[in-house]
Design a protein around this motif. Structure first.
Motif, PDB file in Angstrom:
ATOM      1  N   MET A 148       0.840  -1.190   0.000  1.00 20.01           N
ATOM      2  CA  MET A 148       0.000   0.000   0.000  1.00 20.01           C
ATOM      3  C   MET A 148       0.873   1.236   0.000  1.00 20.01           C
ATOM      4  O   MET A 148       2.068   1.182   0.214  1.00 20.01           O
ATOM      5  CB  MET A 148      -0.939  -0.004   1.209  1.00 20.01           C
ATOM      6  CG  MET A 148      -1.879  -1.202   1.231  1.00 20.01           C
ATOM      7  SD  MET A 148      -3.162  -1.055   2.466  1.00 20.01           S
ATOM      8  CE  MET A 148      -4.255   0.113   1.736  1.00 20.01           C
ATOM      9  N   GLY A 149       0.230   2.379  -0.244  1.00 20.79           N
ATOM     10  CA  GLY A 149       0.981   3.631  -0.232  1.00 20.79           C
ATOM     11  C   GLY A 149       0.364   4.613  -1.197  1.00 20.79           C
ATOM     12  O   GLY A 149      -0.428   4.228  -2.059  1.00 20.79           O
ATOM     13  N   LYS A 152       4.869   1.518  -6.040  1.00 24.86           N
ATOM     14  CA  LYS A 152       4.288   0.189  -5.845  1.00 24.86           C
ATOM     15  C   LYS A 152       4.328  -0.626  -7.137  1.00 24.86           C
ATOM     16  O   LYS A 152       4.782  -1.769  -7.161  1.00 24.86           O
ATOM     17  CB  LYS A 152       2.832   0.313  -5.357  1.00 24.86           C
ATOM     18  CG  LYS A 152       2.658   1.230  -4.144  1.00 24.86           C
ATOM     19  CD  LYS A 152       1.233   1.306  -3.692  1.00 24.86           C
ATOM     20  CE  LYS A 152       0.309   1.976  -4.684  1.00 24.86           C
ATOM     21  NZ  LYS A 152       0.528   3.435  -4.809  1.00 24.86           N
ATOM     22  N   GLU A 210      -8.224  -0.550   2.092  1.00 24.54           N
ATOM     23  CA  GLU A 210      -7.993  -1.256   3.343  1.00 24.54           C
ATOM     24  C   GLU A 210      -8.730  -2.580   3.349  1.00 24.54           C
ATOM     25  O   GLU A 210      -8.247  -3.587   3.844  1.00 24.54           O
ATOM     26  CB  GLU A 210      -8.493  -0.409   4.526  1.00 24.54           C
ATOM     27  CG  GLU A 210      -7.742   0.903   4.739  1.00 24.54           C
ATOM     28  CD  GLU A 210      -6.348   0.692   5.305  1.00 24.54           C
ATOM     29  OE1 GLU A 210      -6.067  -0.426   5.806  1.00 24.54           O
ATOM     30  OE2 GLU A 210      -5.503   1.618   5.225  1.00 24.54           O
ATOM     31  N   GLN A 216       3.859  -0.884   3.735  1.00 23.36           N
ATOM     32  CA  GLN A 216       3.596   0.498   3.353  1.00 23.36           C
ATOM     33  C   GLN A 216       4.809   1.036   2.604  1.00 23.36           C
ATOM     34  O   GLN A 216       5.945   0.925   3.045  1.00 23.36           O
ATOM     35  CB  GLN A 216       3.352   1.368   4.602  1.00 23.36           C
ATOM     36  CG  GLN A 216       2.028   1.117   5.279  1.00 23.36           C
ATOM     37  CD  GLN A 216       0.839   1.654   4.478  1.00 23.36           C
ATOM     38  OE1 GLN A 216       1.015   2.401   3.513  1.00 23.36           O
ATOM     39  NE2 GLN A 216      -0.371   1.260   4.880  1.00 23.36           N
ATOM     40  N   ARG A 258       6.425   4.483   0.854  1.00 22.02           N
ATOM     41  CA  ARG A 258       6.291   5.942   0.771  1.00 22.02           C
ATOM     42  C   ARG A 258       7.527   6.517   0.104  1.00 22.02           C
ATOM     43  O   ARG A 258       8.637   6.314   0.576  1.00 22.02           O
ATOM     44  CB  ARG A 258       6.145   6.521   2.184  1.00 22.02           C
ATOM     45  CG  ARG A 258       4.753   7.086   2.440  1.00 22.02           C
ATOM     46  CD  ARG A 258       4.609   7.562   3.863  1.00 22.02           C
ATOM     47  NE  ARG A 258       3.874   6.604   4.674  1.00 22.02           N
ATOM     48  CZ  ARG A 258       2.548   6.440   4.613  1.00 22.02           C
ATOM     49  NH1 ARG A 258       1.825   7.150   3.811  1.00 22.02           N
ATOM     50  NH2 ARG A 258       1.954   5.539   5.382  1.00 22.02           N
TER      51      ARG A 258
END
Ligand SMILES: Nc1ncnc2c1ncn2[C@@H]1O[C@H](COP(=O)(O)OP(=O)(O)OP(=O)(O)O)[C@@H](O)[C@H]1O
Ligand SMILES: [Mg+2]
Lengths: 862, 223
Positions: B38-39, B45, B202, B213, B215
């Motif tokens: 996710m991110g 990703k 989610e 995660q 970022r």
């Protein structure tokens, strides 16, 4: 419409790469057509350079008993026709002659017309400068030493106003220039123009001297020297004139029962390509015109298909624009019109390039022909209305061929799907998946294969022609052409001079043999005679079937010196060569014939020691002879005295006479003294000609002539090999090979570029698909194979269709081929092989690019 | 199953300067794992997934797939390895438009060593399992988005990969269609297929066993 054009040009301007590529492709396609058209048009269709050509006809004198037989007119007959006819507003008469033009020792051969004084007025051509001939300058015996020169002659002298009134040497005599013809005037033929026009009264001075026997002067009613053209009275037609002309001929026959025996008059359109006294001589050459035009149009077709593909590809990219236009209420017709306008704008760009290219290449072709001929080839460069109109026509034709299809196709797209879909590859639901994806490319490949095959056939022919075995083995020889009559020699003195010259040449260091001949083998002229066994007196209507019954055979004729056969490397296989005495003085009538003629005349017997005679011109003869060139032969036949019989004293091997005769026609050689001619060639055979010594050797030969008499014009001097190389037939074959190579090369180039374009474009468009395939496991090899396989399907279908087209093309061109069959296996192997290799490379390049697609990036771009 | 050590991916910006999309990535994924990446958008990703899927080779660092050091393999060897082990599901389905459902399913098999009959059997199997037998002769545009992604998943697993990579497989779908796909993933994972999926939701991530995660190219949370 103007808005459409503005928008169209803006669109083209926005994509300069595409525009340049498309305009170049079109320029090639249109240029070829413009070039061929300007040649064909000038040769066959352009109006002649005189006024109201529809009124002009040529008059022919026809034998009532043998309608295939024609002859010329005598000057007195011309006068009678002029005065007594009721159908022409006026008639004029002329003949052409080769003359020696220029200063002493610096003479060149030029083409002239000897004309009656009303020639220019009947043709309706005002002179550019000076005056036409006066009536008294026409009168036989008047010998008016005046001349009218062509515009191109004047141009050669820098348009100097002083040319008018200046003097010029013709055959060694001084003539005053009294007039200059207007620019573009070429006489009655096309392209081949006289350089000098002379009045009828000097006819006997300049007329070419074809054999010394039986020569008539211009005022002799028995003569057949002249051609007559008439301008029909207003409202008169050729058909309506027929009875009046036949009546006139009948009256003349009554008045002159000997001279006009069996002669009737008929008319035919004025010939553009010959000055013949036979109306049927130009049909053959016309066949090549539609052939050339057809081939050129095929090139345009291939170019157009190529462009259609580009437009389709661009159209796919412009789908969105078009879909929006449709969605906003634009009618389909509006959009088609817009796309056609864009296409036409492109065509105009290409047409401009094509015009330049076409004019340039036809000039080039004419220039290459000019080098071969001692004739003034008048070729007006630059565009004329006909060529401009034709080029415009090719633009329109091209636009229809390349823009209409894509415009219809692109504008048909459904609005909804196109707005929704991403502008990806052109997705067509193909129900016939085994069919190639791009039929236009397939058609291009097919047509170009046909053209390359034709090119291969012609190239093979040219190769064979260049290495044709002539039968002669002249070794290291020079050919020296002179004409003593051009320096004012009478035949008797000329003969004396030639013997001297022959002796001096033979005595030069390094010279093995030297011999005179009146006809140089494979030159511009050929002479033929009909011969038959001697001593036969046939009934006028006899139809002999064999030589023994009196069947006559047409044979190539030459008169040669004593050393001729040794000089050209022909062994005398039976009997003997001519003696020195025979060739220099009129002695007993002897001849040497070749094996082919011997076999024809005495199939079962020995020809040596037999006697032959010339047959009457209309005697039945075997029709299987090689094609005789137009030229001197026609006039020669009638002058021979039939009662002479000639003894065959020698037999030599057969040789070719025309370079490309299909079957050896047979030949007869006479001692030079019995076949005197003023225009002769001397063949000088050296032991060897070391390379680099050409200038010295030529200088030596020239000096030998000059030492003897500096006024003798040397009309040409070159090696035998050079002479063969400049043979007109060979030029034709080579020009054919060159033309078809250009057609084929262009078509091949265009087709390969088209294939490449389609493949490159589809690879670019299919980046996503290729990325997906690679992401799903396709390796580089698999991608390469996929693209190559699709290309190969196009290639194979194109080649298959192309082979069919090639067979058809080969059939059509087979008549023009030399030495190769229409289905020559080499041509039919090489052409598809070349195409295949080129096409595979054109497919491989984009295919290799496809393997470099990075799936991560290809998919990211979405 | 997957081991990444110090993996970095950069694009050249101006001269001598680089834009790092992935930075010092260290990651272990065990066999049978179900990982959700996710991110925020632009975090890298998709880039990570394409590297794992061996669509992209312009990275540095170490990448082990099982015991095999991918960073030492030549492109051809990588492709072979990928064909043996990995299946890929795309956000935009990426079905080939002018091929039918059946033909789309057949693509991965055509690039692997399967016989004709094996291929036919596997495709028939897959059609059956996903209950799209009736749709086998339709073209992608004749299917709904959910049906297309179903085909996309079927195509990704038809060659029986051990590792399934999915880049926002439900991104373009209604939630109900998305759930269907996620249920499918869970079932596949239960059957032993290792899964790495990229997702923004989610809810989808909750089907997985753990979350990573990402970022600005760095791993922010997780292992
Ligand atoms: N070929 C490329 N050249 C330069 N930069 C690139 C290239 N491909 C991706 N990037 C950059 O790498 C970064 C990460 O891209 P990536 O597609 O991995 O993001 P993401 O996390 O998948 O985002 P999203 O959630 O929007 O799909 C982005 O900033 C993108 O601009
Ligand atoms: Mg992404």
């Amino acid at each position: 419409m103007i808005r459409d054009f503005k928008f169209a040009f803006r669109q083209l301007f926005k994509a300069p790469g595409f525009t340049i590529a498309a305009a170049t492709v079109l320029a090639l396609g249109i240029g070829v057509n413009t070039a061929v058209f300007s040649l064909v048009n000038t040769l066959f269709f352009a109006p002649p350079s005189y006024a109201k050509p529809h009124e002009m006809v040529q008059l022919f004198s026809q034998d009532k008993k043998d309608p295939k037989k024609f002859r010329g007119f005598s000057y007195p007959t011309y006068l009678d026709i002029r005065q007594q006819n009721t159908v022409f507003s006026d008639v004029t008469s002329f003949n052409v002659a080769f003359i020696g033009l220029g200063q002493k020792g610096d003479t060149r051969r030029a083409f002239s017309a000897v004309v009656t004084s009303n020639y220019f007025s009947v043709l309706g051509v005002p002179l550019a400068r000076g005056r036409a001939f006066f009536p008294e300058e026409e009168t036989p015996g008047h010998n008016a030493q005046v001349a009218i020169v062509s515009y191109s002659y004047w141009a050669k002298h820098d348009l100097d106003p002083g040319v008018l009134g200046s003097h010029l040497l013709i055959n060694g005599r001084s003539f005053t220039i009294v007039g200059i013809t207007p620019k573009g005037f070429v006489g009655t033929m096309k392209i081949l123009s006289p350089e000098v026009w002379l009045p009828m009264s000097v006819y006997d001075q300049v007329a070419n001297d074809f054999g010394s026997d039986n020569k008539t002067t211009i005022d002799d009613r028995k003569g057949t020297q002249l051609r007559i053209m008439g301008r029909l009275k207003p409202g008169m037609t050729a058909a309506a004139a027929k009875p009046a002309l036949e009546g006139l001929a009948a009256n003349l026959e009554k008045a002159y029962p000997v001279e006009q025996k069996d002669q009737t008059f008929m008319t035919a359109p004025v010939s553009r390509n010959s000055v013949s006294n036979n109306p049927g001589t130009e049909s053959g050459i016309k066949v090549i015109a539609p052939l050339l035009l057809g081939m050129a149009v095929v090139v345009l077709l291939v170019a157009s298909l190529n462009l259609a593909n580009m437009l389709l590809a661009r159209g796919t990219a412009r789908r969105k624009e078009i879909a929006i236009r449709l969605a906003l209420g634009g009618s389909r017709w509006r959009i088609v019109r817009q796309l056609l306008t864009e296409g036409f704008a492109l065509a105009v760009l290409g047409g401009a390039g094509g015009l330049v290219l076409g004019l340039w290449s036809s000039d080039f072709l004419v220039a290459s022909m000019r080098r071969l001929m001692p004739l003034d080839i008048v070729w007006l460069t630059g565009p004329n209305p006909a060529i401009l109109a034709a080029t415009f026509g090719f633009c329109l034709l091209g636009t229809l061929m390349f823009a209409l299809g894509p415009a219809l196709k692109i504008s048909r797209s459904a609005v909804v799907t196109d707005l929704k879909e991403h502008a990806g590859e052109d997705v067509v639901r193909r129900h016939w998946k085994f069919l190639p994806r791009h039929p236009l490319v397939v058609v291009q490949i097919a047509f170009s294969l046909a053209l390359i095959t034709a090119a291969a056939l012609f190239i093979r022919g040219a190769g064979k022609a260049a290495s044709v075995d002539t039968g002669l083995k002249p070794g290291a020889s020079y050919i020296l052409e002179v004409d003593a009559s051009l320096a004012g020699y009478e035949p008797k003195h000329a003969q004396e001079l030639y013997r001297n010259l022959n002796d001096r040449l033979a005595a030069l260091p390094g010279v093995e043999h030297a011999s005179i001949c009146s006809i140089v083998p494979f030159g511009m002229f050929e002479s033929t005679r009909k011969v038959q066994r001697a001593g036969l007196h046939l009934a006028p209507d006899a139809r002999p079937a064999t030589a023994a019954e009196g069947l006559a055979f047409e044979a190539s004729w030459n008169s040669v010196g004593a050393d001729y056969f040794a000089t050209v490397g022909l062994p005398v296989v039976r009997g003997r060569a001519f003696t020195e005495a025979e060739t220099t003085q009129s002695g007993p009538k002897v001849a040497i014939i070749d094996e082919a003629l011997a076999k024809k005349l005495w199939p079962d017997d020995d020809a040596l020691g037999q006697r032959i005679q010339y047959a009457a011109a209309n005697a039945p003869s075997a029709s299987d002879t090689g094609g005789a060139h137009a030229g001197r032969s026609a006039d020669l036949n009638e002058r021979e005295k039939q009662e002479e019989t000639i003894e065959i004293v020698g037999i030599v091997p057969s040789t070719r006479h025309a370079l490309f005769e299909k079957e050896l026609a047979g030949g007869i050689y006479l001692p030079f003294a019995r076949g005197f001619q003023s225009d002769i060639s001397l063949i000088v055979r050296f032991h060897s000609l070391p390379p680099g010594n050409e200038a010295t050797t030529a200088g030596l030969l020239r000096r030998t002539v000059r030492d003897l008499d500096p006024s003798i014009p040397i009309l040409s001097l070159r090696t035998f090999a050079q002479h063969l190389d400049s043979n007109l037939d060979l030029w034709l074959v080579r020009a054919g090979a060159a033309l078809f190579s250009i057609f084929g090369g262009l078509a091949l180039g265009l087709a390969v570029v088209g294939l490449y374009g389609v493949k490159a474009y589809s690879v670019a468009r299919r980046t996503r698909e290729i990325g997906i395939r690679m992401a799903l496991g396709a390796q580089a090899g698999a991608v390469l194979r996929m693209i190559m396989r699709e290309g190969s399907i196009m290639l194979v279908s194109g080649v298959a269709i192309g082979l069919l087209l090639a067979v058809a093309t080969a059939k059509i061109v087979s008549g023009f081929l030399y030495g190769v069959g229409a289905f020559d296996p080499v041509a039919f192997t090489v052409a598809p092989a070349v195409l295949t290799v080129a096409a595979l490379i054109a497919t491989w390049l984009p295919a290799r690019r496809a393997t470099r697609v990075n799936p991560a990036q290809a998919l990211h771009a979405e | 199953m997957i081991g990444l050590r110090n993996l970095e991916r950069s694009y050249p910006l101006a001269k001598e300067k680089f834009f790092y999309v992935l930075r010092e990535i260290n990651l272990e994924v065990h066999e049978g794992d179900f990982v959700s990446v996710m991110g925020p958008s632009g975090a890298g990703k998709s880039t990570l997934l394409h590297i794992i899927g061996m669509h992209d080779h312009g990275w540095s660092g170490e990448y082990f797939l099982g015991e095999t050091p991918v960073h030492h393999l030549k492109p051809k060897e990588r492709a072979t390895l990928r064909n043996e082990q990995i299946g890929f599901v795309f956000q935009q389905y990426h079905l080939l438009d002018d091929l039918t459902v059946y033909e789309n399913l057949d693509i991965p098999l055509s690039y692997r060593r399967y016989s004709k009959s094996e291929r036919a059997a596997l495709v028939a199997d897959m059609l059956d399992r996903f209950q799209i037998v009736g749709k086998k002769d339709l073209y992608p545009r004749q299917l709904s988005g959910g049906q297309q992604q179903l085909v996309g998943v079927a195509r990704a697993i038809i060659a029986e990969p051990k590792l399934l990579l999915a880049d926002e497989p439900t991104g373009n779908l209604h939630s109900s269609q998305g759930e269907e796909i996620m249920e499918l993933f869970r079932k596949l994972n239960d059957e032993g297929v290792t899964i790495v999926q990229v997702t923004h939701s989610e809810k989808n991530a909750s089907y997985g066993k753990r979350i990573i995660q990402l970022r600005d190219g760095w791993i922010a949370k997780g292992e």
